[in-house]
Design a protein around this motif. Sequence first.
Motif, mmCIF file in Angstrom:
data_model
loop_
_atom_site.group_PDB
_atom_site.id
_atom_site.type_symbol
_atom_site.label_atom_id
_atom_site.label_comp_id
_atom_site.label_asym_id
_atom_site.label_seq_id
_atom_site.Cartn_x
_atom_site.Cartn_y
_atom_site.Cartn_z
ATOM 1 N N LEU A 54 0.823 -1.201 0.000
ATOM 2 C CA LEU A 54 0.000 0.000 0.000
ATOM 3 C C LEU A 54 0.861 1.257 0.000
ATOM 4 O O LEU A 54 0.567 2.220 -0.708
ATOM 5 C CB LEU A 54 -0.944 -0.005 1.205
ATOM 6 N N THR A 55 1.938 1.251 0.756
ATOM 7 C CA THR A 55 2.866 2.391 0.777
ATOM 8 C C THR A 55 3.407 2.651 -0.624
ATOM 9 O O THR A 55 3.428 3.791 -1.098
ATOM 10 C CB THR A 55 4.017 2.138 1.764
ATOM 11 N N TYR A 56 3.826 1.590 -1.296
ATOM 12 C CA TYR A 56 4.335 1.717 -2.661
ATOM 13 C C TYR A 56 3.235 2.221 -3.603
ATOM 14 O O TYR A 56 3.455 3.148 -4.384
ATOM 15 C CB TYR A 56 4.875 0.372 -3.149
ATOM 16 N N SER A 57 2.062 1.624 -3.525
ATOM 17 C CA SER A 57 0.963 2.003 -4.422
ATOM 18 C C SER A 57 0.576 3.459 -4.255
ATOM 19 O O SER A 57 0.279 4.148 -5.237
ATOM 20 C CB SER A 57 -0.266 1.111 -4.167
ATOM 21 N N ARG A 58 0.579 3.929 -3.026
ATOM 22 C CA ARG A 58 0.221 5.333 -2.777
ATOM 23 C C ARG A 58 1.255 6.289 -3.351
ATOM 24 O O ARG A 58 0.924 7.410 -3.712
ATOM 25 C CB ARG A 58 0.040 5.574 -1.286
ATOM 26 N N ARG A 59 2.506 5.858 -3.444
ATOM 27 C CA ARG A 59 3.533 6.703 -4.052
ATOM 28 C C ARG A 59 3.400 6.746 -5.571
ATOM 29 O O ARG A 59 3.718 7.746 -6.191
ATOM 30 C CB ARG A 59 4.927 6.205 -3.690
ATOM 31 N N VAL A 60 2.938 5.646 -6.146
ATOM 32 C CA VAL A 60 2.905 5.508 -7.608
ATOM 33 C C VAL A 60 1.581 5.962 -8.218
ATOM 34 O O VAL A 60 1.564 6.564 -9.283
ATOM 35 C CB VAL A 60 3.206 4.037 -7.993
ATOM 36 N N TYR A 61 0.463 5.696 -7.531
ATOM 37 C CA TYR A 61 -0.859 5.941 -8.095
ATOM 38 C C TYR A 61 -1.608 7.018 -7.315
ATOM 39 O O TYR A 61 -1.308 7.281 -6.163
ATOM 40 C CB TYR A 61 -1.704 4.654 -8.065
ATOM 41 N N HIS A 62 -2.628 7.570 -7.957
ATOM 42 C CA HIS A 62 -3.536 8.496 -7.274
ATOM 43 C C HIS A 62 -4.341 7.727 -6.233
ATOM 44 O O HIS A 62 -4.543 6.515 -6.341
ATOM 45 C CB HIS A 62 -4.484 9.162 -8.280
ATOM 46 N N SER A 63 -4.848 8.446 -5.246
ATOM 47 C CA SER A 63 -5.563 7.801 -4.137
ATOM 48 C C SER A 63 -6.830 7.063 -4.570
ATOM 49 O O SER A 63 -7.284 6.163 -3.884
ATOM 50 C CB SER A 63 -5.905 8.821 -3.061
ATOM 51 N N ASP A 64 -7.403 7.443 -5.722
ATOM 52 C CA ASP A 64 -8.624 6.770 -6.178
ATOM 53 C C ASP A 64 -8.344 5.671 -7.215
ATOM 54 O O ASP A 64 -9.268 5.117 -7.799
ATOM 55 C CB ASP A 64 -9.626 7.780 -6.722
ATOM 56 N N HIS A 65 -7.080 5.340 -7.407
ATOM 57 C CA HIS A 65 -6.723 4.293 -8.367
ATOM 58 C C HIS A 65 -7.140 2.930 -7.799
ATOM 59 O O HIS A 65 -7.020 2.683 -6.595
ATOM 60 C CB HIS A 65 -5.215 4.305 -8.636
ATOM 61 N N PRO A 66 -7.634 2.030 -8.646
ATOM 62 C CA PRO A 66 -8.071 0.711 -8.169
ATOM 63 C C PRO A 66 -7.001 -0.060 -7.390
ATOM 64 O O PRO A 66 -7.330 -0.770 -6.434
ATOM 65 C CB PRO A 66 -8.458 -0.025 -9.455
#
Length: 75
Positions: A31-43
């Motif tokens: 989740l930490t990685y995903s939040r850095r890479v994608y917008h908060s509303d990204h699937p």
Amino acid sequence: MHSHAYRGRNRLSLVHQEKLEAAEESYRESLTYSRRVYHSDHPVVIVGLNNLASALIRQGREVEAEPLIREVIAT
């Protein structure tokens, strides 16, 4: 198999084996990685929030899971 997909299957396997603390740690890292890479509303972020919340709930930690669930609902 793509390494991201493999890690996802590994996290799911940990949950099924009731290794919930290890799964939680892995979900947090993802989740930490995903939040850095994608917008908060990204699937990917939304699924990560849901997965972490589910792992917390399975450990009886509903209070910690609630803000994550609220964030999922808000998106």
